[in-house]
Design an enzyme around this catalytic site. Structure first.
Site, PDB file in Angstrom:
ATOM      1  N   LYS A  11       0.853  -1.194   0.000  1.00 26.73           N
ATOM      2  CA  LYS A  11       0.000   0.000   0.000  1.00 26.73           C
ATOM      3  C   LYS A  11       0.884   1.238   0.000  1.00 26.73           C
ATOM      4  O   LYS A  11       1.824   1.341   0.795  1.00 26.73           O
ATOM      5  CB  LYS A  11      -0.883  -0.024   1.258  1.00 26.73           C
ATOM      6  CG  LYS A  11      -2.127   0.816   1.163  1.00 26.73           C
ATOM      7  CD  LYS A  11      -3.115   0.252   0.158  1.00 26.73           C
ATOM      8  CE  LYS A  11      -4.523   0.160   0.682  1.00 26.73           C
ATOM      9  NZ  LYS A  11      -5.410  -0.544  -0.261  1.00 26.73           N
ATOM     10  N   THR A  58      -3.543  -5.616   0.505  1.00 29.39           N
ATOM     11  CA  THR A  58      -2.968  -4.293   0.763  1.00 29.39           C
ATOM     12  C   THR A  58      -3.834  -3.533   1.764  1.00 29.39           C
ATOM     13  O   THR A  58      -3.338  -2.695   2.505  1.00 29.39           O
ATOM     14  CB  THR A  58      -2.787  -3.474  -0.536  1.00 29.39           C
ATOM     15  OG1 THR A  58      -4.054  -3.111  -1.060  1.00 29.39           O
ATOM     16  CG2 THR A  58      -1.985  -4.235  -1.564  1.00 29.39           C
ATOM     17  N   ARG A 177      28.184  35.174  -7.771  1.00 31.10           N
ATOM     18  CA  ARG A 177      26.897  34.789  -8.377  1.00 31.10           C
ATOM     19  C   ARG A 177      25.894  34.419  -7.291  1.00 31.10           C
ATOM     20  O   ARG A 177      26.274  34.211  -6.125  1.00 31.10           O
ATOM     21  CB  ARG A 177      27.093  33.609  -9.344  1.00 31.10           C
ATOM     22  CG  ARG A 177      27.508  32.325  -8.647  1.00 31.10           C
ATOM     23  CD  ARG A 177      27.533  31.134  -9.582  1.00 31.10           C
ATOM     24  NE  ARG A 177      27.929  29.925  -8.853  1.00 31.10           N
ATOM     25  CZ  ARG A 177      27.933  28.704  -9.375  1.00 31.10           C
ATOM     26  NH1 ARG A 177      27.605  28.504 -10.637  1.00 31.10           N
ATOM     27  NH2 ARG A 177      28.295  27.669  -8.640  1.00 31.10           N
ATOM     28  N   GLN A 229      29.820  21.370  -6.530  1.00 30.72           N
ATOM     29  CA  GLN A 229      30.529  20.129  -6.238  1.00 30.72           C
ATOM     30  C   GLN A 229      31.391  20.265  -4.984  1.00 30.72           C
ATOM     31  O   GLN A 229      31.361  19.399  -4.091  1.00 30.72           O
ATOM     32  CB  GLN A 229      31.443  19.753  -7.428  1.00 30.72           C
ATOM     33  CG  GLN A 229      30.733  19.227  -8.658  1.00 30.72           C
ATOM     34  CD  GLN A 229      30.311  20.304  -9.661  1.00 30.72           C
ATOM     35  OE1 GLN A 229      30.054  21.449  -9.289  1.00 30.72           O
ATOM     36  NE2 GLN A 229      30.210  19.942 -10.927  1.00 30.72           N
ATOM     37  N   HIS A 257      19.360  28.317 -11.532  1.00 34.34           N
ATOM     38  CA  HIS A 257      20.076  29.485 -12.058  1.00 34.34           C
ATOM     39  C   HIS A 257      19.258  30.778 -11.959  1.00 34.34           C
ATOM     40  O   HIS A 257      18.046  30.784 -12.164  1.00 34.34           O
ATOM     41  CB  HIS A 257      20.448  29.253 -13.522  1.00 34.34           C
ATOM     42  CG  HIS A 257      21.208  27.975 -13.754  1.00 34.34           C
ATOM     43  ND1 HIS A 257      22.447  27.737 -13.206  1.00 34.34           N
ATOM     44  CD2 HIS A 257      20.898  26.863 -14.469  1.00 34.34           C
ATOM     45  CE1 HIS A 257      22.870  26.532 -13.577  1.00 34.34           C
ATOM     46  NE2 HIS A 257      21.938  25.988 -14.333  1.00 34.34           N
TER      47      HIS A 257
HETATM   48  O1  LIG Z   1      28.764  24.908  -9.392  1.00 32.53           O
HETATM   49  C1  LIG Z   1      28.640  24.669 -10.600  1.00 32.53           C
HETATM   50  N1  LIG Z   1      29.012  23.451 -11.076  1.00 32.53           N
HETATM   51  C2  LIG Z   1      28.915  23.122 -12.399  1.00 32.53           C
HETATM   52  O2  LIG Z   1      29.268  21.985 -12.798  1.00 32.53           O
HETATM   53  C3  LIG Z   1      28.408  24.104 -13.273  1.00 32.53           C
HETATM   54  N2  LIG Z   1      28.186  24.113 -14.609  1.00 32.53           N
HETATM   55  C4  LIG Z   1      27.647  25.339 -14.920  1.00 32.53           C
HETATM   56  O3  LIG Z   1      27.287  25.688 -16.073  1.00 32.53           O
HETATM   57  N3  LIG Z   1      27.552  26.102 -13.797  1.00 32.53           N
HETATM   58  C5  LIG Z   1      28.014  25.355 -12.766  1.00 32.53           C
HETATM   59  N4  LIG Z   1      28.136  25.612 -11.439  1.00 32.53           N
END
Ligand SMILES: O=c1[nH]c(=O)c2[nH]c(=O)[nH]c2[nH]1
Length: 302
Positions: A11, A58, A177, A229, A257
């Site tokens: 369920k 269920t 940014r 990352q 973005h």
């Molecule tokens: O922090 C980011 N990692 C990316 O891999 C990436 N690629 C991108 O176009 N902008 C960003 N910003």
């Protein structure tokens, strides 16, 4: 001619709401959850021979979930998922594994006139706490806890430069940014031998959830981010250090973005670089950055 190669049933979207009444203190506490149960076992004949005798309906699974919610605490969700999973593999000899997912929704106690209100709550954010558990006969209980839909944004303190460039690259480097993401973070616990072991560490689950949330927010805010990352790896590293029972931490972060808008065509209006104040939030496409981080050991395949 054909064979059944995958079978689970149960369920989904069982909605639960539990009120805990502290008569002495005059306060109430509430928890709202959504549960999914999927069972595995000797159930092939229900598909291949219309043999319903092996089916724990269920509806029975849903009723069981209500009864177990009455008889047990439903938070921490890791513990409740384990209680439910344990019930199904112990009650039905032909059921060998139970996959139980619990989503815990937010109800935060209201503060009224500076004081916590005894029985009123608000939804202060759409972030959810999620647990995915598998209770498997003769193996134990594996649990992955998650936080999802935690929307964050910082208006500076994030850069992205030095990335690979070639004839396909249009993106400009930036030293300042906007960074925004909807955090999905998961942490996988060591495999528990059974319900008793889960009960013995039950206090760790809330502590871990709070630590993950705090580390995520603090690192997001304070890190002078070189990239999504690099920032997410710092989060994983700190979580592994903070919660010894956790074996792996994973993040999936969309890069939401916010584009600069060049307004120089209108009377030379300055709105780029350090003069940028009005941005265009983008719905799609978005970056999506994922990783799993484990404790140092034998080399991973990455
Ligand atoms: O922090 C980011 N990692 C990316 O891999 C990436 N690629 C991108 O176009 N902008 C960003 N910003």
């Amino acid at each position: 001619m054909s064979q059944l190669s995958y079978a689970r049933y149960g369920k989904d979207n069982i909605r639960l709401f539990k009120v805990e009444k502290d008569e002495k203190a005059g306060t109430q506490t509430v928890v709202e959850s959504t549960v999914c149960i999927l069972l595995e076992g000797d159930i092939e004949t229900s598909y291949t021979e219309a043999d319903n005798s092996v089916i724990v309906a269920t509806d029975t699974q849903k009723q069981t979930c209500y009864i177990l919610a009455k008889q047990n605490p439903i938070t921490p969700p890791e513990l409740f998922a384990s209680v439910v999973g344990d019930h199904f593999i112990k009650t039905y000899p032909h059921i060998h594994a139970a996959h139980v997912k619990v989503i815990q929704h937010k109800w935060t106690r209201m503060t009224i006139d500076g004081k916590p209100h005894p029985h009123s709550f608000l939804r202060d954010g759409e972030d959810i706490r999620v647990v995915e558990s598998v209770t498997r006969e003769n193996v134990g209980i594996s649990i992955r806890s998650k936080i999802e839909k935690l929307l964050v944004l910082k208006s500076t303190g994030s850069a992205f430069y030095g990335f690979h460039r070639d004839e396909y690259t249009q993106l400009k480097e930036t030293w300042d940014r906007i960074l925004s993401t909807e955090v999905e973070a998961g942490w996988a616990w060591k495999t528990f031998s059974g319900l008793e072991e889960v009960k013995s560490v039950a206090s760790k689950f809330d502590l871990a959830f709070n630590a993950v949330k705090e580390i995520t927010l603090k690192t997001f805010a304070l890190d002078n981010s070189a990239s999504v990352q690099a920032t997410m790896y710092k989060m994983c590293d700190q979580i592994l250090a903070a919660v010894p029972l956790v074996e792996a931490v994973d993040y999936a972060l969309p890069n939401k973005h916010y584009f600069e808008i060049d307004l120089s065509w209108h009377k030379g209006l300055k709105n780029t670089g350090k003069d940028a104040t009005v941005f265009a939030p983008q719905s799609n496409p978005n970056g999506l950055i994922q990783c799993t981080v484990t404790r140092k050991g034998p080399k991973s395949k990455l």
